[in-house]
Design a protein around this motif. Sequence first.
Motif, PDB file in Angstrom:
ATOM      1  N   TYR A 238     -14.586  24.936  57.086  1.00  0.00           N
ATOM      2  CA  TYR A 238     -15.876  24.826  56.845  1.00  0.00           C
ATOM      3  C   TYR A 238     -16.270  23.766  55.743  1.00  0.00           C
ATOM      4  O   TYR A 238     -15.137  23.201  55.180  1.00  0.00           O
ATOM      5  CB  TYR A 238     -15.883  26.488  55.447  1.00  0.00           C
ATOM      6  CG  TYR A 238     -17.311  26.415  54.714  1.00  0.00           C
ATOM      7  CD1 TYR A 238     -18.545  26.364  55.691  1.00  0.00           C
ATOM      8  CD2 TYR A 238     -16.764  26.731  53.819  1.00  0.00           C
ATOM      9  CE1 TYR A 238     -19.049  26.355  54.241  1.00  0.00           C
ATOM     10  CE2 TYR A 238     -17.924  26.664  52.415  1.00  0.00           C
ATOM     11  CZ  TYR A 238     -18.760  27.160  52.548  1.00  0.00           C
ATOM     12  OH  TYR A 238     -20.290  26.880  52.029  1.00  0.00           O
ATOM     13  N   CYS A 267     -24.820  26.049  52.046  1.00  0.00           N
ATOM     14  CA  CYS A 267     -25.126  27.587  51.951  1.00  0.00           C
ATOM     15  C   CYS A 267     -25.862  28.371  52.043  1.00  0.00           C
ATOM     16  O   CYS A 267     -25.751  28.230  50.944  1.00  0.00           O
ATOM     17  CB  CYS A 267     -23.265  28.093  52.723  1.00  0.00           C
ATOM     18  SG  CYS A 267     -22.730  29.742  52.898  1.00  0.00           S
ATOM     19  N   VAL A 268     -26.231  29.101  53.004  1.00  0.00           N
ATOM     20  CA  VAL A 268     -27.263  30.409  52.731  1.00  0.00           C
ATOM     21  C   VAL A 268     -26.660  31.893  51.492  1.00  0.00           C
ATOM     22  O   VAL A 268     -27.313  32.329  51.884  1.00  0.00           O
ATOM     23  CB  VAL A 268     -28.345  30.486  53.255  1.00  0.00           C
ATOM     24  CG1 VAL A 268     -28.912  29.235  53.365  1.00  0.00           C
ATOM     25  CG2 VAL A 268     -28.327  30.694  54.437  1.00  0.00           C
ATOM     26  N   ASP A 269     -24.995  31.731  52.604  1.00  0.00           N
ATOM     27  CA  ASP A 269     -24.336  33.057  51.489  1.00  0.00           C
ATOM     28  C   ASP A 269     -25.163  33.886  52.940  1.00  0.00           C
ATOM     29  O   ASP A 269     -25.085  35.517  52.071  1.00  0.00           O
ATOM     30  CB  ASP A 269     -24.686  33.077  50.553  1.00  0.00           C
ATOM     31  CG  ASP A 269     -23.380  33.866  49.907  1.00  0.00           C
ATOM     32  OD1 ASP A 269     -22.460  33.996  50.914  1.00  0.00           O
ATOM     33  OD2 ASP A 269     -23.530  34.555  49.163  1.00  0.00           O
ATOM     34  N   CYS A 270     -25.468  33.599  53.803  1.00  0.00           N
ATOM     35  CA  CYS A 270     -26.265  34.642  55.098  1.00  0.00           C
ATOM     36  C   CYS A 270     -25.229  35.632  55.024  1.00  0.00           C
ATOM     37  O   CYS A 270     -25.217  37.100  56.341  1.00  0.00           O
ATOM     38  CB  CYS A 270     -27.194  34.307  56.015  1.00  0.00           C
ATOM     39  SG  CYS A 270     -25.719  33.649  57.055  1.00  0.00           S
ATOM     40  N   ASN A 271     -23.953  35.623  55.090  1.00  0.00           N
ATOM     41  CA  ASN A 271     -22.984  36.323  55.943  1.00  0.00           C
ATOM     42  C   ASN A 271     -22.652  35.942  57.454  1.00  0.00           C
ATOM     43  O   ASN A 271     -22.212  37.148  57.945  1.00  0.00           O
ATOM     44  CB  ASN A 271     -23.046  37.196  55.214  1.00  0.00           C
ATOM     45  CG  ASN A 271     -21.369  38.288  55.150  1.00  0.00           C
ATOM     46  OD1 ASN A 271     -20.460  37.387  54.489  1.00  0.00           O
ATOM     47  ND2 ASN A 271     -21.171  39.369  55.564  1.00  0.00           N
ATOM     48  N   LEU A 272     -24.348  35.394  58.226  1.00  0.00           N
ATOM     49  CA  LEU A 272     -23.717  35.338  59.522  1.00  0.00           C
ATOM     50  C   LEU A 272     -22.386  35.366  60.316  1.00  0.00           C
ATOM     51  O   LEU A 272     -22.083  35.645  61.484  1.00  0.00           O
ATOM     52  CB  LEU A 272     -24.564  34.540  60.077  1.00  0.00           C
ATOM     53  CG  LEU A 272     -25.209  35.214  61.632  1.00  0.00           C
ATOM     54  CD1 LEU A 272     -25.070  36.366  62.419  1.00  0.00           C
ATOM     55  CD2 LEU A 272     -26.247  34.007  62.093  1.00  0.00           C
ATOM     56  N   CYS A 273     -22.150  33.881  60.010  1.00  0.00           N
ATOM     57  CA  CYS A 273     -20.510  33.569  59.993  1.00  0.00           C
ATOM     58  C   CYS A 273     -19.637  34.447  60.252  1.00  0.00           C
ATOM     59  O   CYS A 273     -17.923  34.669  60.441  1.00  0.00           O
ATOM     60  CB  CYS A 273     -19.936  32.059  60.104  1.00  0.00           C
ATOM     61  SG  CYS A 273     -20.091  32.529  57.744  1.00  0.00           S
ATOM     62  N   ARG A 284     -15.212  30.141  55.375  1.00  0.00           N
ATOM     63  CA  ARG A 284     -15.249  29.916  54.422  1.00  0.00           C
ATOM     64  C   ARG A 284     -14.324  29.496  53.322  1.00  0.00           C
ATOM     65  O   ARG A 284     -14.206  29.137  51.791  1.00  0.00           O
ATOM     66  CB  ARG A 284     -16.451  30.106  53.728  1.00  0.00           C
ATOM     67  CG  ARG A 284     -17.962  29.668  54.128  1.00  0.00           C
ATOM     68  CD  ARG A 284     -19.365  30.906  53.428  1.00  0.00           C
ATOM     69  NE  ARG A 284     -19.340  32.097  53.832  1.00  0.00           N
ATOM     70  CZ  ARG A 284     -19.439  32.680  52.916  1.00  0.00           C
ATOM     71  NH1 ARG A 284     -21.159  32.743  52.825  1.00  0.00           N
ATOM     72  NH2 ARG A 284     -20.100  33.821  53.120  1.00  0.00           N
ATOM     73  N   CYS A 301     -23.452  29.845  62.103  1.00  0.00           N
ATOM     74  CA  CYS A 301     -24.035  28.987  61.310  1.00  0.00           C
ATOM     75  C   CYS A 301     -25.831  27.681  61.515  1.00  0.00           C
ATOM     76  O   CYS A 301     -26.442  27.500  60.738  1.00  0.00           O
ATOM     77  CB  CYS A 301     -22.778  27.915  60.678  1.00  0.00           C
ATOM     78  SG  CYS A 301     -23.267  27.150  59.186  1.00  0.00           S
ATOM     79  N   VAL A 304     -28.664  29.084  61.778  1.00  0.00           N
ATOM     80  CA  VAL A 304     -28.773  28.973  60.412  1.00  0.00           C
ATOM     81  C   VAL A 304     -29.677  28.118  59.424  1.00  0.00           C
ATOM     82  O   VAL A 304     -30.118  27.961  59.340  1.00  0.00           O
ATOM     83  CB  VAL A 304     -27.800  29.747  59.842  1.00  0.00           C
ATOM     84  CG1 VAL A 304     -28.365  30.171  58.214  1.00  0.00           C
ATOM     85  CG2 VAL A 304     -27.652  31.701  60.214  1.00  0.00           C
ATOM     86  N   MET A 305     -28.713  26.411  59.830  1.00  0.00           N
ATOM     87  CA  MET A 305     -28.758  25.810  59.945  1.00  0.00           C
ATOM     88  C   MET A 305     -30.486  25.216  60.347  1.00  0.00           C
ATOM     89  O   MET A 305     -30.727  23.978  60.163  1.00  0.00           O
ATOM     90  CB  MET A 305     -27.885  24.262  59.954  1.00  0.00           C
ATOM     91  CG  MET A 305     -26.710  24.411  59.348  1.00  0.00           C
ATOM     92  SD  MET A 305     -26.942  24.348  57.450  1.00  0.00           S
ATOM     93  CE  MET A 305     -26.306  25.844  57.073  1.00  0.00           C
ATOM     94  N   LEU A 314     -21.877  21.876  59.844  1.00  0.00           N
ATOM     95  CA  LEU A 314     -21.717  23.286  58.602  1.00  0.00           C
ATOM     96  C   LEU A 314     -20.649  24.006  59.026  1.00  0.00           C
ATOM     97  O   LEU A 314     -19.565  23.877  57.495  1.00  0.00           O
ATOM     98  CB  LEU A 314     -22.149  24.271  57.866  1.00  0.00           C
ATOM     99  CG  LEU A 314     -22.325  24.646  56.442  1.00  0.00           C
ATOM    100  CD1 LEU A 314     -21.634  23.730  54.802  1.00  0.00           C
ATOM    101  CD2 LEU A 314     -23.323  25.700  55.450  1.00  0.00           C
ATOM    102  N   ILE A 315     -19.920  24.551  59.797  1.00  0.00           N
ATOM    103  CA  ILE A 315     -19.102  25.358  60.294  1.00  0.00           C
ATOM    104  C   ILE A 315     -18.845  24.383  61.233  1.00  0.00           C
ATOM    105  O   ILE A 315     -19.855  24.289  61.942  1.00  0.00           O
ATOM    106  CB  ILE A 315     -19.040  26.121  60.154  1.00  0.00           C
ATOM    107  CG1 ILE A 315     -18.991  26.811  59.186  1.00  0.00           C
ATOM    108  CG2 ILE A 315     -17.191  26.898  61.003  1.00  0.00           C
ATOM    109  CD1 ILE A 315     -19.059  28.921  59.453  1.00  0.00           C
TER     110      ILE A 315
HETATM  111  S1  SF4 Z   1     -23.324  30.795  58.917  1.00  0.00           S
HETATM  112 FE1  SF4 Z   1     -23.459  29.519  57.569  1.00  0.00          FE
HETATM  113  S2  SF4 Z   1     -25.193  29.290  55.876  1.00  0.00           S
HETATM  114 FE2  SF4 Z   1     -24.373  31.439  56.538  1.00  0.00          FE
HETATM  115  S3  SF4 Z   1     -22.652  32.402  55.743  1.00  0.00           S
HETATM  116 FE3  SF4 Z   1     -21.566  31.300  56.970  1.00  0.00          FE
HETATM  117  S4  SF4 Z   1     -21.713  29.268  56.100  1.00  0.00           S
HETATM  118 FE4  SF4 Z   1     -22.917  30.129  55.360  1.00  0.00          FE
END
Ligand code: SF4
Length: 470
Positions: A238, A267-273, A284, A301, A304-305, A314-315
């Motif tokens: 990350y 990072c929008v902290d969506c937790n999808l990763c 992260r 990610c 999401v980006m 981002l990752i």
């Molecule tokens: S998927 Fe990307 S944007 Fe969403 S929480 Fe994980 S690192 Fe952050």
Amino acid sequence: MSSASAPRAHPLHVHPPRSPLRFGVRAISGRFNRARWWAVGLTQLPFFGLCWLQWNGQPLVGFDFLRQKIHLFGSLFGPQDLLLLTLLLIGGALALFVTSAVGGRIFCGFSCPQSVYTALFLWIEQKVQGTPGQRQRRQAQGAQAAVWSRRLLTWALWAIVSLALGWTLTAYFSSAPGLWQRTWQGTLGPVESTLILGYAAFAFAQAGFLREKVCQHMCPYARFQGVMGTPHTQSVMYDAPRGEPRRAATGAAHRASPAAAKTQGDCVDCNLCVEVCPAGIDIRNGLQYECISCGLCIDACDRVMHKSRRPPGLIRFASQEGADWRDTLRQPRIKVYTALLALTLLGVATTMALRVPLQVEVVRDRGVMARQLRNGDVENIYRVHIQNYDTRAHAYDIRVNSSAALYIPSLEPVRIGSGEERTLAVSVVQPYRADAHAPAQPIIPLTFVVRALSDTEQQRSRSSSFLLPR
Ligand code: SF4
Ligand code: SF4
């Protein structure tokens, strides 16, 4: 509250954080997911198919441990090929070292049977029970009948796949066509039944329930993989400087002023990763030994980006030193591993080229020592054991070489089928010589030469001795 004033869901918002282990791992599409399914196909198609293929009437790949034979792509190997087997094992270990030093645990993420079976079982689970969100809603609504019927169907399908895996593995030790016949006739032996059911239970438990716990707590590779890596090893990472501080996924930050947005990370902290991670970790939090480098969090990610109009990555696969793949490949450790691997493969090629698929053992018959015949000749008896490790039958000629006039009386060439062996009682005679004096040395060295008549390259020599009566 009117519908116009109700808070709208943020376009990137997915779900509040929850354990992916509670309701299953979320499926995600993307290039790494595609690569994973390619790996499933490339490993499982040969696994399910090779046991059925034959070469010259023999299994193309088969392990007959009772008769100490291994069939591999048209060659037959036995205990005398231990050096070759050792070299192959060393080569496999070195290939794993190179892979680990270059790309961390990519073997685990893409090729390990545990990951491959888990991917298959997860796919079945998703198809029958739906996404983790659907499962959570069903559970929250108290729809126990629907929950349990889908769960039981999932387990039944897992059991079928597990039995297919157990049966196929057993077919490599027991010949697929014969095993198929015995299965339908209900005449499987106890060893075959135990192997099929044992491996099926193993796969069912490991891929259906234990999953990432196997990688984290049972697999020794996870423990020592760290020492094979270097700061230049490419691992899934990350990009914290780019991602932090995180933006809230509720949308408040999204609507923040441009000045405020500049101070926020991507990072929008969506937790999808985290939701897609089969190991159940949050990448992260930094590099973790549980990560199997499957790249699914990268797919998540990047998606999401893309939605948030930010560059992907981002990752991503990166090294602690910021090296790119070419820099990683130039590292001294990888050069050393690669050179050792090349040497080992050269050793395998040389051993294969020089290999004679014929094994010969000669022992003196303990019951009959030197014997004087009526005509005065001296006879010794030997047990000659011949094993044909070629993929075709041969007729073998047996001779003796010696400084004395030793010979084998009336022995026809002996025919031995592929993979078969025979033990022959061979008489060696020294003719009587009236002018001979009593020998000073009552032992005459001799050499047995066994040679395939249709292929003179297939020849073995064994030393022994001829005893004279005192
Ligand atoms: S998927 Fe990307 S944007 Fe969403 S929480 Fe994980 S690192 Fe952050
Ligand atoms: S952190 Fe990413 S690469 Fe590592 S196991 Fe989880 S999803 Fe796979």
